[in-house]
Scaffold this active site. Structure first.
Site, PDB file in Angstrom:
ATOM      1  N   GLU A  50      39.567  71.201  87.655  1.00 20.24           N
ATOM      2  CA  GLU A  50      39.190  71.493  86.268  1.00 20.24           C
ATOM      3  C   GLU A  50      37.672  71.450  86.119  1.00 20.24           C
ATOM      4  O   GLU A  50      37.033  70.467  86.515  1.00 20.24           O
ATOM      5  CB  GLU A  50      39.850  70.462  85.321  1.00 20.24           C
ATOM      6  CG  GLU A  50      39.437  70.689  83.866  1.00 20.24           C
ATOM      7  CD  GLU A  50      40.287  69.941  82.841  1.00 20.24           C
ATOM      8  OE1 GLU A  50      41.257  69.258  83.236  1.00 20.24           O
ATOM      9  OE2 GLU A  50      39.954  70.049  81.639  1.00 20.24           O
TER      10      GLU A  50
ATOM     11  N   SER B 212      47.584  66.976  77.526  1.00 15.30           N
ATOM     12  CA  SER B 212      46.812  67.631  76.459  1.00 15.30           C
ATOM     13  C   SER B 212      47.631  67.689  75.178  1.00 15.30           C
ATOM     14  O   SER B 212      47.079  67.911  74.103  1.00 15.30           O
ATOM     15  CB  SER B 212      46.401  69.047  76.879  1.00 15.30           C
ATOM     16  OG  SER B 212      47.518  69.784  77.334  1.00 15.30           O
TER      17      SER B 212
HETATM   18  O1  KIV Z   1      46.897  68.231  80.191  1.00 16.60           O
HETATM   19  C1  KIV Z   1      46.578  69.384  80.470  1.00 16.60           C
HETATM   20  O2  KIV Z   1      46.805  70.331  79.717  1.00 16.60           O
HETATM   21  C2  KIV Z   1      45.900  69.621  81.727  1.00 16.60           C
HETATM   22  C3  KIV Z   1      45.222  70.955  81.886  1.00 16.60           C
HETATM   23  C4  KIV Z   1      43.895  70.917  81.245  1.00 16.60           C
HETATM   24  C5  KIV Z   1      45.132  71.359  83.299  1.00 16.60           C
HETATM   25  O3  KIV Z   1      45.845  68.777  82.560  1.00 16.60           O
END
Ligand code: KIV
Length: 265
Positions: free
Chosen positions: A182, A46
């Site tokens: 998720e 993310s």
């Molecule tokens: O990349 C991320 O932050 C994630 C979360 C949404 C669990 O995989």
């Protein structure tokens, strides 16, 4: 407080004690989260969206994940550091092993996370056979956003729910140490959590998973645009970043977060 390991999380699951996770991308935040007692620091891909300002997580590279993992590992003392394997860095079992090795040896990760489907049992087994701790991410898989046609709740109908339950069990059987769900209905997340021995972390998956994770910048209210329904801005009532993280930890432990208003059912 002693270091958090996979055994710690397994013990917490058995005892019915909730654990917490937040994303972290640098040493300063890793330190704050670690001090607040967050058990798992997730170096999420993310970061492509919330740190780099990109539209999706797809452009994130292995070098970037190694770099951010190094910073998080340096900033934390006791938490388990888990790192995402970026898009197409685990397309075959040997490629997955080589890249997981980089994240652990160069980055200092304790565990790697992969977005999985039923066809990836061999990859998870290969990593587990070589002693790589694995978290299998199911449900909404942001790396496949273009195939999914958007960020949508998964497992709503009985066929896809049954497929997800079977995939979760297959991943645990193949040697995954953790599962992450998720954006799935709470009832399905509860069923999967009860069906496997390994700890299950949820985001937008209701209150019954063993642990909870949020994107740090969402729960501090600094992600541009609309906050996801399943998240909450902990900063205003707490008044400081450390206070907000502490309030999140306490709310999860006391089973006050997530509430019904954070479920995607
Ligand atoms: O990349 C991320 O932050 C994630 C979360 C949404 C669990 O995989």
């Amino acid at each position: 407080m002693s270091n958090v390991t996979l055994s710690t999380l397994r013990r917490m699951k058995q005892a019915g004690e909730k654990f917490t996770s937040l994303t972290a991308y640098d040493a300063a935040f890793a330190h704050v989260l670690d001090e607040a007692g967050v058990e798992v620091l997730l170096v999420g891909d993310s970061l492509g969206m919330v740190v780099q300002g990109k539209d999706t997580t797809l452009p994130v590279t292995m070098d970037e994940m190694v770099y951010h993992t190094q910073m998080v590992a340096r900033g934390s003392r006791r938490a388990l550091v888990m790192t995402d394997m970026p898009f197409l860095s685990y397309a075959t079992p040997p490629q997955a092993l080589a890249n997981a090795a980089r994240l652990m040896k160069e980055g200092g990760a304790h565990c790697v996370k992969l977005e999985v489907h039923g066809g990836m049992v061999d990859t998870v087994k290969h990593l587990a056979d070589y002693g790589v701790p694995v978290c299998a991410h199911l449900g909404l898989l942001p790396q496949t956003v273009h195939k999914l046609g958007g960020y949508k709740v998964q497992g709503r109908d009985s066929d896809s729910a049954n497929e997800m339950i079977a995939c979760a069990q297959a991943m645990a059987h193949a040697g995954a140490d953790l599962l992450l769900l998720e954006c799935v209905p709470s009832r399905l997340a509860a069923e999967i959590t009860a069906a496997v021995d390994v700890p299950v972390i949820g985001i937008g998956a209701g209150p019954d998973t063993d642990g909870q994770v949020l994107v740090l910048y969402d729960m501090l209210g600094i992600t541009p645009g609309k906050r996801p329904k399943f998240s909450m801005d902990f900063l205003p009532p707490a008044g400081s970043i450390a206070g907000a993280v502490g309030a999140y930890v306490q709310a999860v432990k006391e089973k006050r977060f997530p509430g019904p208003e954070h479920c995607v059912d």
